[in-house]
Scaffold this motif. Structure first.
Motif, PDB file in Angstrom:
ATOM      1  N   VAL A  34      31.058  21.571 -11.903  1.00  0.00           N
ATOM      2  CA  VAL A  34      31.366  20.624 -12.981  1.00  0.00           C
ATOM      3  C   VAL A  34      32.655  21.029 -13.695  1.00  0.00           C
ATOM      4  N   SER A  35      33.546  20.050 -13.949  1.00  0.00           N
ATOM      5  CA  SER A  35      34.687  20.282 -14.849  1.00  0.00           C
ATOM      6  C   SER A  35      34.957  18.998 -15.622  1.00  0.00           C
ATOM      7  N   ASN A  36      35.775  19.105 -16.638  1.00  0.00           N
ATOM      8  CA  ASN A  36      36.134  17.958 -17.493  1.00  0.00           C
ATOM      9  C   ASN A  36      34.908  17.225 -18.050  1.00  0.00           C
ATOM     10  N   MET A  37      33.846  17.989 -18.326  1.00  0.00           N
ATOM     11  CA  MET A  37      32.625  17.348 -18.824  1.00  0.00           C
ATOM     12  C   MET A  37      32.863  16.775 -20.223  1.00  0.00           C
ATOM     13  N   HIS A  44      27.250   8.006 -22.764  1.00  0.00           N
ATOM     14  CA  HIS A  44      27.584   8.183 -21.347  1.00  0.00           C
ATOM     15  C   HIS A  44      28.208   9.554 -21.150  1.00  0.00           C
ATOM     16  N   TRP A  45      28.059  10.088 -19.871  1.00  0.00           N
ATOM     17  CA  TRP A  45      28.719  11.349 -19.527  1.00  0.00           C
ATOM     18  C   TRP A  45      29.827  11.079 -18.514  1.00  0.00           C
ATOM     19  N   ILE A  71      21.848  19.278 -19.712  1.00  0.00           N
ATOM     20  CA  ILE A  71      23.163  18.692 -19.949  1.00  0.00           C
ATOM     21  C   ILE A  71      24.153  19.572 -19.183  1.00  0.00           C
ATOM     22  N   PRO A  72      24.923  19.008 -18.249  1.00  0.00           N
ATOM     23  CA  PRO A  72      25.821  19.857 -17.465  1.00  0.00           C
ATOM     24  C   PRO A  72      26.918  20.482 -18.327  1.00  0.00           C
ATOM     25  N   LYS A  73      27.291  21.719 -17.968  1.00  0.00           N
ATOM     26  CA  LYS A  73      28.408  22.392 -18.628  1.00  0.00           C
ATOM     27  C   LYS A  73      29.498  22.616 -17.581  1.00  0.00           C
ATOM     28  N   ILE A 100      20.918  14.479 -11.742  1.00  0.00           N
ATOM     29  CA  ILE A 100      21.634  15.728 -11.453  1.00  0.00           C
ATOM     30  C   ILE A 100      20.621  16.856 -11.425  1.00  0.00           C
ATOM     31  N   ARG A 101      20.910  17.890 -10.655  1.00  0.00           N
ATOM     32  CA  ARG A 101      20.023  19.046 -10.604  1.00  0.00           C
ATOM     33  C   ARG A 101      20.863  20.272 -10.237  1.00  0.00           C
ATOM     34  N   PRO A 102      20.400  21.442 -10.674  1.00  0.00           N
ATOM     35  CA  PRO A 102      21.141  22.648 -10.323  1.00  0.00           C
ATOM     36  C   PRO A 102      21.128  22.862  -8.809  1.00  0.00           C
TER      37      PRO A 102
END
Lengths: 410, 70
Positions: A34-37, A44-45, A71-73, A100-102
């Motif tokens: 993940v980037s630019n979260m 919305h994400w 919540i993604p980081k 989403i999932r790890p």
């Protein structure tokens, strides 16, 4: 022959159709970092998934974000599910993610989602089931590991905020295979053996595997069955566990759970000071009101005082007195005038007044008897004629001789 | 009325709350107002004193259901 020229929109429509008709692009799991979260205020994400060579723009609508358990980081390794399509205004393709999932936790994640859906359908997440958190907890039960930093964090918060409370630790392991039954037992023991007002179910941060005991069905059901309200504080702010959905209040961390469970001592001190001030002003206001009412009554009383009646009577008496004096004076004056006129009349009728008009009072000289008839004085009798300024002495003559004498003379 | 010094924080706090409500109603006699005011002030002081002396008590519940200081 002319080439057929397409507009940008026409060619974009064409590409979109290609995307939409591709079975893989419509149901795909993509793995990346993940980037630019960005969490937009709309809910919305927006983020980018990337690997060493490529990147993929991703968007997740609010309808989906609210259902995610983490919540993604930036930096998280994620697997995202959804469909890939074209965002025409920018001419960019992107992943419209719904899950989403790890990375590498596909099985755990599915188990999590299955249990979540099951308990959700049973109504265990309903807001109506959530019990109110008491404002002043007497006794606070804590279900956690006594050796964990989280426990000391909680105690520090409680010492600072609300040292009035009594803490009862119900110790348990918080990770490993033994953790779920121990957590269940720790919750049940607090319910049966103590009268705590609130339970803090806590564990410090860790990997998703470390937190897994809090995604256990028996633990979730023990939380739901607890007679005592439970605040959950598991892991970090971005971690959600099944227990968080079932508990009466979810705190982002163990320290936050301690804060949510207690009022702040400083707030209470402040409130007590305000109440004291308020008491004083309230009493002062009431005293002032009573004083005003009293003054008004005193005025009314004064208004109806007999003193005024007495004063009125006194004045009336003065008036009467004055009228009486005046009336008496007038009467006397009248009498005096009448007296004068009588006196004048009397004077006019006095003998002296008659004498002064030429009449004479005749008396017999010898005895002073008044002569009012010719029979009273025989010829020869001495008479006295009293005139206005003196007397004459005379003697009555014989009438006949007098007649002769007159004839002789005349 | 109970001896203020024997009241717990919650009891004192609740009574203080009730006293404020009564005083606000303005339906008291002067004597009642003054008496309640005095008691309210003592209750507030009592609450502050409890807070000043408060020290978190930490116990542990063992498997047999006994509670012991930790």
């Amino acid at each position: 022959m002319f080439e057929k020229v397409k507009s940008v929109s026409e060619i974009t429509d064409h590409i979109t159709t290609l995307f939409e008709n591709d079975p893989l692009l419509n149901d795909v799991w993509v793995q990346g970092e993940v980037s630019n979260m960005t969490q937009a205020s709309s809910g919305h994400w927006y983020f980018t998934l990337k690997d060493n060579d490529s990147q993929l723009r991703c968007v997740m609508w609010r309808s989906a974000t609210s259902r995610q358990s983490t919540i993604p980081k930036n930096g998280d390794a994620l697997e995202a599910h959804g469909k890939i399509s074209l965002y025409a205004p920018r001419g960019e393709y992107q992943l419209y993610a719904d899950l989403i999932r790890p990375v590498g936790l596909g099985d755990l994640f599915q188990a999590f989602e299955r249990l979540k859906a099951k308990l959700y359908n049973e109504g265990l997440f309903e807001n109506e089931r959530k019990r109110p958190i008491p404002a002043f907890p007497h006794k606070i039960g804590i279900v956690t590991s006594p050796t964990a930093a989280a426990f000391q964090d909680i105690l520090n918060v409680l010492r600072r905020r609300f040292p009035l409370a009594e803490v009862i630790l119900s110790p348990t392991q918080v990770q490993g295979v033994d953790a779920p039954p121990q957590i269940v037992s720790a919750i049940e023991r607090l319910n049966t053996s103590t009268d705590v007002d609130i339970i803090l179910l806590c564990r410090g941060g860790g990997s998703i595997e470390d937190l897994w005991a809090f995604n256990d069905e028996t633990v979730a059901r023990a939380v739901a069955a607890s007679r005592i309200p439970i605040i959950s504080g598991v892991g970090h702010e971005t971690d959600f566990t099944i227990v968080d959905f079932v508990s009466d209040l979810r705190a982002p961390t163990p320290s936050a759970a301690a804060e949510l469970a207690t009022p702040d001592l400083e707030d209470i001190r402040q409130e007590l000071r305000q109440v004291t001030t308020y008491l004083i002003t309230t009493l002062q206001t009431q005293l002032e009101n009573k004083r005003t009412a009293l003054l008004r009554l005193m005025r009314d009383l004064q208004y109806h005082s007999p003193e005024i009646t007495i004063r009125n009577h006194r004045q009336r008496i003065d008036d009467l007195n004055e009228r009486m004096v005046k009336a008496s004076y007038n009467h006397l004056k009248l009498l005096s005038i009448q007296l004068q006129s009588k006196s004048a009349a009397l004077h006019a009728a006095s003998p002296q007044a008659i004498l002064s008009r030429g009449y004479a009072l005749v008396t017999r000289t010898e005895d002073g008897k008044r002569v009012t008839s010719e029979l009273d004085a025989q010829p020869g009798t001495g008479i006295t004629l009293q005139l206005k300024d003196g007397e004459l002495k005379a003697r009555v003559e014989d009438k006949n001789i007098h007649e002769q004498y007159k004839r002789t003379l005349f | 009325m109970n001896n203020i010094n024997e009241l717990s924080f919650e009891q004192a706090y609740q009574e203080l709350d009730e006293i404020v409500s009564k005083l606000e109603s303005g339906e008291l006699t002067l004597e009642e107002s003054v008496t309640l005011f005095e008691r309210g002030r003592k209750l507030a002081e009592h609450c502050q004193a409890i807070l000043d002396q408060a020290e978190l008590r930490v116990n542990q519940l063992n498997d047999s259901g006994d509670i012991q200081p930790l």
